[in-house]
Design a protein around this motif. Sequence first.
Motif, mmCIF file in Angstrom:
data_model
loop_
_atom_site.group_PDB
_atom_site.id
_atom_site.type_symbol
_atom_site.label_atom_id
_atom_site.label_comp_id
_atom_site.label_asym_id
_atom_site.label_seq_id
_atom_site.Cartn_x
_atom_site.Cartn_y
_atom_site.Cartn_z
ATOM 1 N N THR A 180 31.097 94.928 29.396
ATOM 2 C CA THR A 180 31.588 94.435 28.113
ATOM 3 C C THR A 180 33.058 94.784 27.930
ATOM 4 O O THR A 180 33.607 95.637 28.628
ATOM 5 C CB THR A 180 30.759 95.036 26.960
ATOM 6 N N LYS A 237 23.537 98.000 17.749
ATOM 7 C CA LYS A 237 23.113 98.816 18.889
ATOM 8 C C LYS A 237 23.827 98.418 20.182
ATOM 9 O O LYS A 237 24.061 99.249 21.051
ATOM 10 C CB LYS A 237 21.601 98.704 19.076
ATOM 11 N N THR A 238 24.145 97.127 20.301
ATOM 12 C CA THR A 238 24.793 96.642 21.516
ATOM 13 C C THR A 238 26.278 96.985 21.544
ATOM 14 O O THR A 238 26.819 97.373 22.586
ATOM 15 C CB THR A 238 24.623 95.116 21.635
ATOM 16 N N ALA A 239 26.937 96.873 20.416
ATOM 17 C CA ALA A 239 28.395 96.987 20.377
ATOM 18 C C ALA A 239 28.909 98.411 20.261
ATOM 19 O O ALA A 239 30.067 98.672 20.604
ATOM 20 C CB ALA A 239 28.941 96.158 19.210
ATOM 21 N N ASP A 254 30.430 85.938 18.410
ATOM 22 C CA ASP A 254 29.149 85.336 18.801
ATOM 23 C C ASP A 254 28.938 84.097 17.957
ATOM 24 O O ASP A 254 29.680 83.838 16.996
ATOM 25 C CB ASP A 254 28.009 86.343 18.590
ATOM 26 N N ARG A 290 29.415 88.715 32.787
ATOM 27 C CA ARG A 290 28.618 89.921 32.559
ATOM 28 C C ARG A 290 28.704 90.912 33.726
ATOM 29 O O ARG A 290 28.365 92.081 33.571
ATOM 30 C CB ARG A 290 27.157 89.542 32.310
ATOM 31 N N ASP A 350 20.498 94.294 16.451
ATOM 32 C CA ASP A 350 20.928 93.963 17.810
ATOM 33 C C ASP A 350 22.420 94.195 18.014
ATOM 34 O O ASP A 350 22.837 94.834 18.989
ATOM 35 C CB ASP A 350 20.587 92.501 18.129
ATOM 36 N N PHE A 351 23.236 93.630 17.146
ATOM 37 C CA PHE A 351 24.684 93.760 17.328
ATOM 38 C C PHE A 351 25.123 95.213 17.197
ATOM 39 O O PHE A 351 25.895 95.714 18.035
ATOM 40 C CB PHE A 351 25.430 92.895 16.311
ATOM 41 N N SER A 383 28.324 102.816 20.621
ATOM 42 C CA SER A 383 27.594 103.997 21.091
ATOM 43 C C SER A 383 27.085 104.781 19.885
ATOM 44 O O SER A 383 27.473 104.513 18.736
ATOM 45 C CB SER A 383 28.515 104.886 21.931
ATOM 46 N N TRP A 385 20.256 90.602 12.290
ATOM 47 C CA TRP A 385 20.826 90.655 13.650
ATOM 48 C C TRP A 385 22.031 91.589 13.706
ATOM 49 O O TRP A 385 22.164 92.396 14.630
ATOM 50 C CB TRP A 385 21.214 89.243 14.088
ATOM 51 N N TYR A 442 31.844 94.547 23.437
ATOM 52 C CA TYR A 442 30.897 93.429 23.381
ATOM 53 C C TYR A 442 31.285 92.441 24.480
ATOM 54 O O TYR A 442 32.452 92.387 24.909
ATOM 55 C CB TYR A 442 30.976 92.750 22.011
ATOM 56 N N GLU A 443 30.333 91.675 24.952
ATOM 57 C CA GLU A 443 30.638 90.667 25.960
ATOM 58 C C GLU A 443 31.611 89.642 25.361
ATOM 59 O O GLU A 443 31.329 89.060 24.300
ATOM 60 C CB GLU A 443 29.356 89.969 26.420
#
Length: 372
Positions: A193, A245-247, A217, A189, A242-243, A249, A238, A183-184
């Motif tokens: 990440t 899918k983003t964080a 976050d 950026r 979002d989290f 694989s 969220w 994660y960022e």
Amino acid sequence: MKKRTVWVSLLLAALFLLTSFGCAESSSGTQSIPLPDEDGAPDRIVRSFISNVLKLSFSDYSYESHQIKHDAYAQVQDGILYITDYADMDVRCKKGNDLYSIDMNAVFIKNPETDEWGFSTMSFGTPEKLGNGSVESPSDPPSDPPSDPPSDPPTPVPPTPEPDYLAQLKNASVGDYVTFGSYEQDNSRSNGTEAIEWLVLDKNGDKLLLISRYGLDRQQYHTPRGEITWEECKLRAWLNDDFLKTAFSSDERAIIQNTWVTADTNPSFNDMWQGEDCTDKVFVLSAREARSYFKSDSARQCKPTKYAKELKQESIHSDDSNGYCWWWLRSVGKYEDFASDVLASGEVDYWGNQVNHSYGVVRPALWVNPWN
């Protein structure tokens, strides 16, 4: 010349009545057994067969020699031993001064009562002209053409190494830190990440409960402000969309377990409606869990990542001078539009904070099974 197969009528079989018979019907009592010391039908039977085929179908050809490939096997059928030979013959014949090759095939069967060989079915192809002059005897099979030199064996492909996060999780104990997902975090950026660090809070068989070491976050628990529970809040949506899918694989998401998240009562305000139990991949702790999994206020203290810290502007619960932050819990607080949290000091704040507060830090929690 292209070959064509011709089936000989049963009249031909009559020429061999003394030695031939029909193939036995198969039954449920059939079983294969090791073949006795047999190479198939003896040559005298094969030559007799060839002679009669030539007599009936190729009367203007004279026999010269033959090669034969036997493919024999044995069966016990209803307690009786049968030996079958699928014979493939290359017959050399002459017509005038020309040499021809004729493919012949027959199924020979050994009579279990008389031990005599006969045939069941046969076929043969069209003669193919080979050339003029004398015929070399094929009694000795021609030597095999030189084979290509053996190619180098394929280079063995090493097994795909296990991802590092799986090895860490499989060997982790309660209290250990592991890395899993990304994660960022450094607020840059351009370099991608960063790996997420997790604290192992609990272990149940092959499953481990993880909570992020740092606040990753800053999110509102819910907006607009109003009566809300974890089951329906936007923070839950969220985290699980979002989290998630983003964080992680797809392979990492595969080991994250569906967790039955309970609507725990608030120990200080147990008359507050906490909503219904629900199922999540990612969640935040309840007030009761925050007290039970961490044994002291100092153990509960959390610092935000640089990325999360930069999202803060002003806060009712300010980060303290040592850089610790407050973070959301899922329990409804003193009022229907409040959610509990953990203060920067590490104390569990049962009273809570307004759900639409913009600067609440999020410490995701999840159960994983690295053996999944």
